[in-house]
Structure formats: structure tokens, C-alpha cells
Design a protein around this motif. Sequence first.
Motif, mmCIF file in Angstrom:
data_model
loop_
_atom_site.group_PDB
_atom_site.id
_atom_site.type_symbol
_atom_site.label_atom_id
_atom_site.label_comp_id
_atom_site.label_asym_id
_atom_site.label_seq_id
_atom_site.Cartn_x
_atom_site.Cartn_y
_atom_site.Cartn_z
ATOM 1 N N PRO A 97 30.875 50.474 38.215
ATOM 2 C CA PRO A 97 30.782 50.489 39.677
ATOM 3 C C PRO A 97 32.121 50.159 40.314
ATOM 4 O O PRO A 97 33.020 49.604 39.664
ATOM 5 N N PHE A 98 32.265 50.495 41.576
ATOM 6 C CA PHE A 98 33.489 50.227 42.323
ATOM 7 C C PHE A 98 33.857 48.747 42.225
ATOM 8 O O PHE A 98 33.017 47.866 42.394
ATOM 9 N N VAL A 99 35.118 48.491 41.928
ATOM 10 C CA VAL A 99 35.625 47.124 41.847
ATOM 11 C C VAL A 99 36.511 46.872 43.057
ATOM 12 O O VAL A 99 37.515 47.564 43.238
ATOM 13 N N PRO A 100 36.153 45.919 43.928
ATOM 14 C CA PRO A 100 36.933 45.710 45.146
ATOM 15 C C PRO A 100 38.324 45.176 44.844
ATOM 16 O O PRO A 100 38.598 44.685 43.740
ATOM 17 N N PRO A 101 39.233 45.246 45.833
ATOM 18 C CA PRO A 101 40.586 44.691 45.640
ATOM 19 C C PRO A 101 40.521 43.196 45.341
ATOM 20 O O PRO A 101 39.506 42.533 45.561
ATOM 21 N N ASP A 102 41.653 42.671 44.863
ATOM 22 C CA ASP A 102 41.687 41.266 44.451
ATOM 23 C C ASP A 102 41.399 40.298 45.584
ATOM 24 O O ASP A 102 40.952 39.171 45.342
ATOM 25 N N ASP A 103 41.654 40.710 46.837
ATOM 26 C CA ASP A 103 41.429 39.781 47.950
ATOM 27 C C ASP A 103 39.994 39.845 48.476
ATOM 28 O O ASP A 103 39.662 39.189 49.462
ATOM 29 N N VAL A 104 39.130 40.631 47.826
ATOM 30 C CA VAL A 104 37.723 40.721 48.214
ATOM 31 C C VAL A 104 36.879 40.135 47.086
ATOM 32 O O VAL A 104 37.006 40.543 45.934
ATOM 33 N N PRO A 105 36.001 39.161 47.398
ATOM 34 C CA PRO A 105 35.179 38.561 46.334
ATOM 35 C C PRO A 105 34.319 39.601 45.634
ATOM 36 O O PRO A 105 33.788 40.526 46.245
ATOM 37 N N ARG A 106 34.181 39.428 44.322
ATOM 38 C CA ARG A 106 33.411 40.367 43.511
ATOM 39 C C ARG A 106 32.090 39.751 43.073
ATOM 40 O O ARG A 106 31.921 38.532 43.079
ATOM 41 N N SER B 190 41.012 28.970 41.564
ATOM 42 C CA SER B 190 41.468 30.300 41.958
ATOM 43 C C SER B 190 40.558 31.392 41.391
ATOM 44 O O SER B 190 40.202 32.344 42.091
ATOM 45 N N MET B 191 40.181 31.248 40.134
ATOM 46 C CA MET B 191 39.329 32.248 39.504
ATOM 47 C C MET B 191 37.927 32.256 40.125
ATOM 48 O O MET B 191 37.367 33.317 40.412
ATOM 49 N N LEU B 192 37.387 31.069 40.358
ATOM 50 C CA LEU B 192 36.057 30.993 40.969
ATOM 51 C C LEU B 192 36.063 31.576 42.376
ATOM 52 O O LEU B 192 35.077 32.164 42.823
ATOM 53 N N GLY B 193 37.196 31.425 43.069
ATOM 54 C CA GLY B 193 37.293 31.945 44.429
ATOM 55 C C GLY B 193 37.296 33.450 44.506
ATOM 56 O O GLY B 193 37.138 34.022 45.587
ATOM 57 N N GLY B 194 37.466 34.123 43.377
ATOM 58 C CA GLY B 194 37.484 35.581 43.374
ATOM 59 C C GLY B 194 36.112 36.214 43.270
ATOM 60 O O GLY B 194 36.019 37.445 43.234
ATOM 61 N N TYR B 195 35.055 35.378 43.213
ATOM 62 C CA TYR B 195 33.702 35.890 43.037
ATOM 63 C C TYR B 195 32.757 35.250 44.045
ATOM 64 O O TYR B 195 32.938 34.100 44.449
ATOM 65 N N GLU B 196 31.765 35.997 44.424
ATOM 66 C CA GLU B 196 30.771 35.491 45.366
ATOM 67 C C GLU B 196 29.391 35.970 44.951
ATOM 68 O O GLU B 196 29.156 37.167 44.790
ATOM 69 N N SER C 258 31.472 32.667 42.892
ATOM 70 C CA SER C 258 31.407 32.496 41.458
ATOM 71 C C SER C 258 32.329 33.424 40.710
ATOM 72 O O SER C 258 32.721 34.434 41.208
ATOM 73 N N PRO C 259 32.720 33.075 39.435
ATOM 74 C CA PRO C 259 33.567 33.916 38.616
ATOM 75 C C PRO C 259 32.777 34.717 37.615
ATOM 76 O O PRO C 259 31.689 34.355 37.283
ATOM 77 N N ALA C 260 33.303 35.731 37.085
ATOM 78 C CA ALA C 260 32.621 36.453 36.008
ATOM 79 C C ALA C 260 33.624 36.807 34.952
ATOM 80 O O ALA C 260 34.767 37.053 35.237
ATOM 81 N N THR C 261 33.165 36.831 33.743
ATOM 82 C CA THR C 261 34.060 37.252 32.681
ATOM 83 C C THR C 261 34.460 38.697 32.897
ATOM 84 O O THR C 261 33.679 39.492 33.404
ATOM 85 N N ASN C 262 35.670 39.050 32.510
ATOM 86 C CA ASN C 262 36.154 40.415 32.655
ATOM 87 C C ASN C 262 35.555 41.246 31.537
ATOM 88 O O ASN C 262 36.052 41.252 30.428
ATOM 89 N N ARG C 263 34.471 41.943 31.836
ATOM 90 C CA ARG C 263 33.745 42.650 30.790
ATOM 91 C C ARG C 263 34.172 44.101 30.718
ATOM 92 O O ARG C 263 34.180 44.812 31.713
#
Length: 419
Positions: free
Chosen positions: A234-243, A326-332, A3-8
Motif C-alpha cells: 500500500p501507499f507509504v506516506p512521506p517521512d513527515d506524515v505518521p504511518r 523519534s521512531m515512535l513519532g513516525g507512526y500513529e 506508534s512505530p512499526a517494524t520495517n517489513r
Amino acid sequence: MRSPATNRDHAADGRCRPGRVPFLTPMLALALAACGTDTGDAGDTGGMTVADSAGVRIVEYAGTPPADASIAFAPEPSYRHGPGPDDYIFSSIWDGVLFSDGSAAVYDPGNSEVVLLGPDGTFRSVLASQGEGPGDVGFVPAMFASGSDSLLLNDSGNSRFTLFAGGSLARTTRIPQAVSYAFSANGIVADGRILMSSSSYRRGFPEDWLAGYMVRFDLETEGVDTVATFDWVPFVPPDDVPRNPFPHAGLVAGVGGEFLYGRTDIPQLTWRRPDGSVRQIVRWQPEWVYPTDEHWEVFANNIRETAHTYNPQAQTDEARAELVESMLGGYEMNPDQPLPLFGIPFGDDESRVWLGEFVVVGRSPSPSYSLLSSDGEWLGRVEAPEGVRIIDVAGGRALGVTTDEMGAESVVVYELVGS
């Protein structure tokens, strides 16, 4: 499932403010009644245990505090401004405050204007417009009202505080640019200093939590005094790791001339005096809520609706679909990690804390608010009018924002019954 999340930006919302204080020019001395700091006797009242620990009031609840509050919103708003033929047409509403007579000041960053409304909701005037000159505004993350006609703006766009009185410019105070960029105002203390906390950060830090800072800004000397640190992002993982699409955060508010701090994954709130010392801690046993497919769908739909703003170059349906994917793929979504316990808190003119129910999409209306007194007593939960985003409470009234089916925003004011 991803899932994606808004950049808060966790602290830049500007929704955190104290109870009302009077502004005295030209010195901007701001008199504020001191919050009650009497720790009282240790004891247990209705599941609430109160104790003193080295001068810090500790309030603990054995379970989830009671749900029903003694106050409620009136069934219908006292006034609504926005849809009428003679009303101001809002582009977007970031923040707003109520004056003692029920009139309001509203900041519209889309139009880059601060708008004044009368006690009956009629349009009065545009107090300030986009610009760099005296009385103009850049961007206003926070604003504070006093009495019936005094308004202090935290203008980060122009790196200054601007005071209006009686509808006219009274004074401006420069903020060092580094401070203006890094901090947003939360409240005002009796000696005229401004409570501020961290509001912008860069990704890439290695710690589990990035530290934020609570500071006092002196309007007279333009000096900045750091008084405390807190767990902020909190720690934000790199772009290739789902957030995590539903991230936790450390949130700061100004309530009754003090800092209020809470981390959304810990059932604890901390009141800090202006000098950073801890006055009170409240702990409770929450009923944790875990994410479901319904939460994910709300989140994903928001990405689908707003993805084009992240890349205006995606003009075709195919390009937009690829962008959304692409954006949805960045979240889990992790169904085993609970949702944040609350949204961004704020204080009213009685030094009460309004702790909003967590919402998936930032700046969406909270369905309800938990209400706490300045001494940590849990006053219950207040159900908000459906579809109304509350942005200020003062004088037994609540100022809110509604959005119609076309996306147009309006201002509403409700009486609080039993307040």
C-alpha cells in the motif's frame, strides 16, 4: 496516539512454499501431483456456497468459518535441538524444511550456514556455509525439500538455485541478478519451473497500491515469464506524515504447485495456476479485529528493544531514548482501521493452506492457524504450541522455532494428531 512499526519487507520473508515434490537430476524435473480443480456442482454445505463462474471455482462463506479443526499439535515436541551440550548453537533461524523421514534442514543467516538434523533431532552436519564457491551460500530466502535427502536452495546472495542430493552438491543454476534481487521463490511446478513473486521495492510510488508480479523461472533455459500482477504494497506516506503501525499487504505463497494470493484487508484468497489463470476464489465474512492500546504497547516495546540496531551510533541512554522517541513519532495508531486479517500463509505437503493469525511483530509466533483444503474448504483453526513459530509442515509433522528468555533460538518438531 502514535506508534512505530517494524520495517517489513512484505514478500521477502521466504516462508511461502508448496507441498513436497521430488527432484530429479540432472534435469531437475519436479513431478507434482496436480491439485484438484473440479469445480463440482453449485450448492450450499454448512454455510459454504460453491459455484462455477466461467471456469473459476467460487467458494463463499456466509459468515466466519467454523473454528475447530480435526488436527492438533501433540502436547510435547518429538524432538528439540538447540539447548543441549552437543547441539548446534543457532545465531538466528530464518527458514527450515522437513524431509519425509522427519529430519530437517535449517537455514541460519546469523551463522550463514545450512544445518542438517537427523530424524531424532541430532546434529548431522553443516551442509553449506557462507561463500561464493560451489555449494556455498550467500543468503537463502527460501528452501524446498523432497524425499529424505534432496534440498533446493533459493540463494539470492549468489543469484542462483543450488540443489543438494544425499548431502552432496548436485547442481547449480544461475539466476539473472535483476531477477534474484527482485523476486523470491514460492514453489515448484511439475515441469520444473519455479514460482516466484516480488520481494523488494523502493518507496515513493504515487499509486494506492504498488503492483507486484508473479513469474515462472525456468531452471533449464534461465528464462523468466511474467504470468500475473497483484496488489502488493500500500501507499507509504512521506517521512513527515505518521504511518500505520499495522499496515496491510498483498501476500503470495506457493501451495501445491500454484500461486496463492491474499490482501490482508480483503477477506478473499485466490489460487492461480502456474500460467497465472485463476482456478479458485474463496471469500468469507470475517470478525474484524481493531487495534487497541495492548497492540500498540507490543509494537512500541519492540521498537524500544530493537532501536539500537537502526542506529548503532546511539550509545548513551539519552541518545537511545531520543532515537526511540523519534521512531515512535513516525507512526500513529488508527483505532478505526482493522488489523490485517492474517499473516504470511504457507502450504503443506497435502496442498493445504496454513493461514496464520496476525501478529504485531513480524516473525513472532502465530497463536493459531486457519486451515483450508486445496478445494477451498475451511477445515478450522489449529492452535499452535505457545511460543512456537511454525516454519514448515510435512509428513504429519510441524517444524518450529522457539526462543528462550536469553533470546537463544532452538528447533522443535511436533507430531500432528489426527492429520
